[in-house]
Design a protein around this motif. Sequence first.
Motif, short mmCIF file in Angstrom:
data_model
loop_
_atom_site.label_atom_id
_atom_site.label_comp_id
_atom_site.label_asym_id
_atom_site.label_seq_id
_atom_site.Cartn_x
_atom_site.Cartn_y
_atom_site.Cartn_z
N VAL A 112 40.68 14.99 9.21
CA VAL A 112 39.69 14.93 8.12
C VAL A 112 38.41 14.34 8.69
O VAL A 112 38.40 13.24 9.25
CB VAL A 112 40.21 14.05 6.96
N ARG A 113 37.33 15.10 8.57
CA ARG A 113 36.04 14.63 9.10
C ARG A 113 35.47 13.51 8.23
O ARG A 113 35.63 13.51 7.01
CB ARG A 113 35.05 15.79 9.13
N CYS A 114 34.80 12.58 8.85
CA CYS A 114 34.12 11.51 8.11
C CYS A 114 32.90 12.12 7.43
O CYS A 114 31.91 12.46 8.07
CB CYS A 114 33.71 10.38 9.05
N CYS A 115 32.98 12.28 6.10
CA CYS A 115 31.93 13.00 5.36
C CYS A 115 30.55 12.35 5.51
O CYS A 115 29.56 13.04 5.74
CB CYS A 115 32.30 13.07 3.88
N LEU A 223 16.86 17.70 -0.32
CA LEU A 223 17.72 16.59 0.11
C LEU A 223 18.33 15.81 -1.06
O LEU A 223 19.18 14.95 -0.83
CB LEU A 223 16.94 15.63 1.01
N GLU A 224 17.89 16.09 -2.29
CA GLU A 224 18.44 15.37 -3.44
C GLU A 224 19.95 15.50 -3.52
O GLU A 224 20.66 14.54 -3.83
CB GLU A 224 17.81 15.89 -4.73
N VAL A 225 20.46 16.70 -3.23
CA VAL A 225 21.90 16.94 -3.29
C VAL A 225 22.62 16.09 -2.24
O VAL A 225 23.68 15.51 -2.50
CB VAL A 225 22.22 18.44 -3.08
N PHE A 226 22.05 16.00 -1.05
CA PHE A 226 22.64 15.20 0.02
C PHE A 226 22.59 13.72 -0.33
O PHE A 226 23.53 12.97 -0.05
CB PHE A 226 21.90 15.45 1.34
N HIS A 227 21.48 13.31 -0.93
CA HIS A 227 21.33 11.90 -1.33
C HIS A 227 22.37 11.53 -2.39
O HIS A 227 22.99 10.46 -2.32
CB HIS A 227 19.91 11.68 -1.86
N GLU A 228 22.56 12.42 -3.37
CA GLU A 228 23.55 12.17 -4.41
C GLU A 228 24.95 12.08 -3.82
O GLU A 228 25.76 11.22 -4.20
CB GLU A 228 23.50 13.29 -5.46
N ALA A 229 25.25 12.98 -2.88
CA ALA A 229 26.58 12.98 -2.25
C ALA A 229 26.82 11.68 -1.49
O ALA A 229 27.89 11.08 -1.58
CB ALA A 229 26.71 14.18 -1.31
N THR A 230 25.82 11.24 -0.73
CA THR A 230 25.95 10.00 0.04
C THR A 230 26.16 8.82 -0.91
O THR A 230 26.96 7.92 -0.63
CB THR A 230 24.71 9.76 0.91
N PRO A 246 34.09 18.30 -4.26
CA PRO A 246 33.05 18.96 -5.07
C PRO A 246 31.64 18.77 -4.49
O PRO A 246 30.80 19.66 -4.59
CB PRO A 246 33.18 18.29 -6.44
N GLU A 247 31.40 17.59 -3.89
CA GLU A 247 30.08 17.33 -3.31
C GLU A 247 29.86 18.20 -2.07
O GLU A 247 28.75 18.72 -1.85
CB GLU A 247 29.94 15.85 -2.94
N ILE A 248 30.91 18.35 -1.26
CA ILE A 248 30.81 19.20 -0.07
C ILE A 248 30.57 20.65 -0.49
O ILE A 248 29.80 21.38 0.14
CB ILE A 248 32.11 19.10 0.77
#
Length: 286
Positions: A112-115, A223-230, A246-248
């Motif tokens: 499992v990769r470190c997201c 980048l908003e989507v990436f920021h929300e995921a982080t 779901p975020e991935i």
Amino acid sequence: MAFFTGIRTISLTSDLWTSNQTVGYMTITAHYVDPDWKLQKRVINFCHIPPPHTGLMISDAIFSCLNAWGIENKISTITLDNASSNDSAVRHLKDSFSLKGNLYFGGKIFHVRCCAHVLNLMVQDGLGMIGDVISNVRDSVKYLKGSPSRLHRFYEIARQCQLSIVKKLTLDVPTRWNSTYAMLDSALLYKDVFPRYHDMDPLFRSMPSEDDWEKTVKVIHFLEVFHEATTIFSGYEYPTSNIFLPEIWKIKELLLSTCVDDSEFMRNMAMKMKVKFDKYWSECNL
């Protein structure tokens, strides 16, 4: 050890750390669901790892730990940082587990990769495509924050433009993409202030151009989507699959749609990031 005998499957996370005395250590944590259906975690090893930290050295240390605890037949997944030595370690571990026939789904979900780490690598690659834009914004913010009087004058102009100055300019840490995102986001609020300040200060030479700001708007929206995921990954004590998958998925959909964007620089940015996405997540996408 007695408790582990009643546990069917265990997932592992592991990381390497080098102290300021340049001594290498490894920690291994076991994650499992207890009989009361509570998710638990226990550190099962914290040991010195002598150099070189090769994949074989890492896999041997992990496997020795599992043997010592008697849980080598219960491991379902392992999560590691995305270093090449860790990839090599996983290959060695897979070989060891496959000989015992204990790999779930043929080993496709074993690693499992470190997201959070993958997201950082992906976005850093993407931001590299607009390095000149980021440099202009960074140099501008650094110049202004380098002097209290310059910063005070800048905010005075913002007030005259009837802008709220509640959100201040922030300078990023280049190795942390989310801090670069925050810097661009805060600077964009003062887009109209920069040229007015420039008229008052002839030494201010790194002012972002109109084209820079147009690119910044698109990048921030992207980048908003990436920021929300982080934020979601770091906001949970246990970011389990039902939370991060779901975020991935959202990120994958965003990359696919942006790869055919009207803007060439956005297409190039997304395609470069998709290469990294596929490199790290293609195997476990099934």
